[in-house]
Write a protein that holds these residues in place. Structure first.
Motif, mmCIF file in Angstrom:
data_model
loop_
_atom_site.group_PDB
_atom_site.id
_atom_site.type_symbol
_atom_site.label_atom_id
_atom_site.label_comp_id
_atom_site.label_asym_id
_atom_site.label_seq_id
_atom_site.Cartn_x
_atom_site.Cartn_y
_atom_site.Cartn_z
ATOM 1 N N LEU A 193 -12.449 34.824 7.521
ATOM 2 C CA LEU A 193 -11.120 34.236 7.651
ATOM 3 C C LEU A 193 -11.091 32.822 7.086
ATOM 4 O O LEU A 193 -10.144 32.433 6.394
ATOM 5 N N ALA A 246 -8.830 31.440 3.981
ATOM 6 C CA ALA A 246 -7.957 30.282 4.188
ATOM 7 C C ALA A 246 -8.292 29.167 3.206
ATOM 8 O O ALA A 246 -7.398 28.524 2.638
ATOM 9 N N THR A 285 -8.069 27.696 9.599
ATOM 10 C CA THR A 285 -6.865 28.451 9.262
ATOM 11 C C THR A 285 -5.607 27.623 9.535
ATOM 12 O O THR A 285 -4.616 27.718 8.798
ATOM 13 N N ASP A 314 -1.002 32.983 5.686
ATOM 14 C CA ASP A 314 -1.451 31.962 6.637
ATOM 15 C C ASP A 314 -1.159 32.293 8.104
ATOM 16 O O ASP A 314 -2.058 32.138 8.951
ATOM 17 N N LEU A 342 -3.633 34.954 9.313
ATOM 18 C CA LEU A 342 -4.983 34.404 9.439
ATOM 19 C C LEU A 342 -5.105 33.553 10.699
ATOM 20 O O LEU A 342 -6.085 33.638 11.440
ATOM 21 N N ALA A 379 -7.391 34.437 13.924
ATOM 22 C CA ALA A 379 -8.511 33.526 14.182
ATOM 23 C C ALA A 379 -8.692 33.241 15.667
ATOM 24 O O ALA A 379 -9.806 32.961 16.118
#
Length: 573
Positions: A318, A322, A405, A423, A426, A430
């Protein structure tokens, strides 16, 4: 260093930079060299085209599927139209296509257990599995949970199951035929027994034929319609963990009927929306004992630890996605007549994101290597080393993913807050890593237990010493600070463990993680094509280990060596 010309020319083509369609393997300038460092040369040569194909999928078609599946979560049908209980979960076709890619085409859950995956004749080492997963998860996080649980269940079954159970069920878990595959799950959590597993109330009753019947409620069951699940239940009169055993629960009975349990509802989750998590009521469900009676948590801990490492891998992936997105935006977005990457404050932010991202990746491969040595019994210290590295990566990498992220969303600005972009997904995903398979506090305490009970600290110290001896040495200007930081970190960890200072567990876990990743980055920097990782090690020392005056200027954002790291992106971007 002039970083303006190519980026500025491209940035004026579109005011909102969009990286959709890039190859995420090629967009990662250190991926090929890192994978080659940790994989045997013949296997690396064989997997290179597969990495390239998966990178292209992850940046394009797979990413599109993940976006669709995120917006169209699974649904539960409790009963058929004629009134029969069915507990059927319907998944969006986009998610099913991702399942076929992950389980069947790339064999992510099977490649550590059998040959024939991706044309390789033998089972592959952990580093290969995690390299492929690292790429896959950059597009889709939710499915990687069932993939991890299937892989982990197969490992635990092989390790503790009776030969007859292994012979019967392992081929179902490792099949590359999607229609024959039985995915895995782990049903452990109850309303009153989350981290406190000893409070488990689900009951297990032995039957005349040697099987068991399970009765009780499980509160959080991801991949709720999995073909096979590992379940903890109370089989003995003894209180706490001593009365709990581990069971293998099939979804279907031998006669083809559904086992005696119901999915009561699906969870409406913050993240991993593509994957079904549910609440399950066991109503005399048939199951099979795995391992010894009354030692269920110890056996399940093996599966949990494997899942914790997978959590760390997913967090690392992740962060890499990002960071790739943020670098693309910074190199192409024009503000005040300059691209963002020309702005010193943005450079500083990107470098700190890169530091956290690459720390996690180094920890992934260092842990995978220790795990492989432990499984092969080729290094007497490897089991103790793997035992402590696993909670370390689970603790720190998963927390860092929330930061990275979030920062990447900020780099994109207002568009980063819009669900059309990657975004938000993610960022939501996260937050999972710091909760599942143990919250941050629980995992940090597990680091202390590894020191106290498995005596892992000497093995970790020897490992750090070897990495530094074989790695690119620190510059003379920072060597004293590095030596002092390492000494203080190990002394602090020993003090906390010896005196059972549980309130220091998080500080201990962070310090040891930073020490290991610093040493690992220096070790990698001595390998072909990875010299820049020594600069990242310096950042770890300066920002995460050494005492630092917050009112000083280290000038890193204008250092040409660090600017080269930020500029080192392929022309495909």
């Amino acid at each position: 260093m002039d970083m303006s010309s190519p980026s500025l020319a491209q940035a004026t083509d579109t005011p909102v930079p969009d990286a959709r369609g890039i190859n995420l393997y090629r967009a990662d300038p250190m991926a090929a060299a890192l994978f080659a460092t940790y994989l045997p040369a013949p296997l690396m040569a064989h997997l290179a085209p597969h990495f390239d194909r998966l990178g292209k999928l992850a940046g394009g078609h797979l990413d599109e599927l993940a976006s669709v599946a995120d917006k169209n979560p699974p649904t539960l049908s409790v009963r058929s139209r004629t009134g029969l209980d069915e507990s059927r979960i319907d998944k969006h076709p986009a998610y099913v296509e991702m399942e076929r890619l992950g389980f069947a085409e790339f064999g992510l859950a099977a490649l550590s257990h059998r040959g024939g995956v991706l044309g390789w004749p033998q089972a592959m080492p952990p580093a290969a599995k995690y390299a492929l997963t690292y790429l896959f998860v950059q597009a889709e996080f939710g499915l990687c949970c069932p993939i991890s649980m299937t892989d982990s269940l197969a490992r635990t079954l092989r390790k503790f199951g009776e030969p007859s159970l292994v012979e019967r069920f392992l081929p179902m878990l490792t099949s590359l035929d999607f229609d024959e595959l039985h995915q895995g799950a782990m049903f452990m959590t109850e309303q009153g027994a989350g981290s406190d597993v000893g409070a488990t109330t689900t009951q297990a009753a032995l039957q005349a034929d040697g099987s068991w019947q399970l009765t009780g409620d499980k509160w959080f069951c991801s991949n709720a319609d999995a073909g096979l699940a590992m379940v903890l239940a109370r089989s003995e009169e003894a209180p706490g963990l001593k009365g709990i055993s581990l069971f293998l629960l099939p979804r279907e009975l031998p006669d083809g009927t559904h086992n005696r349990y119901r999915i009561l509802r699906l969870k409406d989750k913050l993240g991993t929306r593509s994957m079904a998590s549910g609440e399950i009521r066991l109503e005399g469900a048939q199951a099979y004992l795995v391992g010894q009676r009354g030692r269920g948590f110890k056996h399940m801990a093996d599966m949990i630890n494997n899942s914790r490492l997978s959590n760390g891998v997913r967090a690392a992936g992740l962060m890499r996605r990002a960071l790739t997105e943020a670098l693309h935006v910074a190199g192409h977005r024009v503000a005040f007549g300059r691209t963002l990457v020309q702005l010193p404050l943005m450079r500083r932010q990107l470098l700190k994101m890169m530091m956290r991202t690459e720390q996690a990746r180094t920890m992934v491969f260092q842990t995978a290597a220790a795990l492989e040595r432990a499984e092969r019994a080729s290094d007497p210290q490897a089991p103790a080393l793997a035992r402590i590295l696993t909670p370390l990566i689970k603790f720190r990498a998963c927390r860092d993913a929330r930061k990275v992220t979030g920062d990447a969303m900020e780099v994109r600005g207002g568009c980063g807050y819009i669900e059309e972009w990657s975004d938000p997904r993610l960022l939501r995903d996260a937050h999972l890593g710091s909760i599942w398979e143990g919250t941050s506090n629980i995992v940090a305490l597990d680091v202390l237990r590894a020191i106290q009970r498995e005596h892992s600290l000497p093995a970790l110290r020897d490992h750090v010493t070897r990495l530094l001896q074989e790695g690119c040495p620190a510059d003379a200007a920072v060597l004293p600070a590095q030596t002092l930081a390492i000494e203080r970190s190990f002394a602090f960890a020993e003090h906390a463990a010896v005196h059972d200072q549980s309130h220091l567990a998080r500080q201990v876990a962070s310090a040891l993680y930073h020490v290991v990743t610093l040493a690992g980055l220096r070790w990698e920097a001595a390998r072909d094509g990875l010299a820049g990782r020594a600069l990242l090690a310096d950042l770890v020392l300066a920002h995460r280990l050494a005492p630092r005056d917050p009112l000083t200027d280290n000038g890193v954002e204008n250092d040409p060596r660090y600017l080269a790291l930020l500029a080192h992106a392929p022309e495909s971007l």
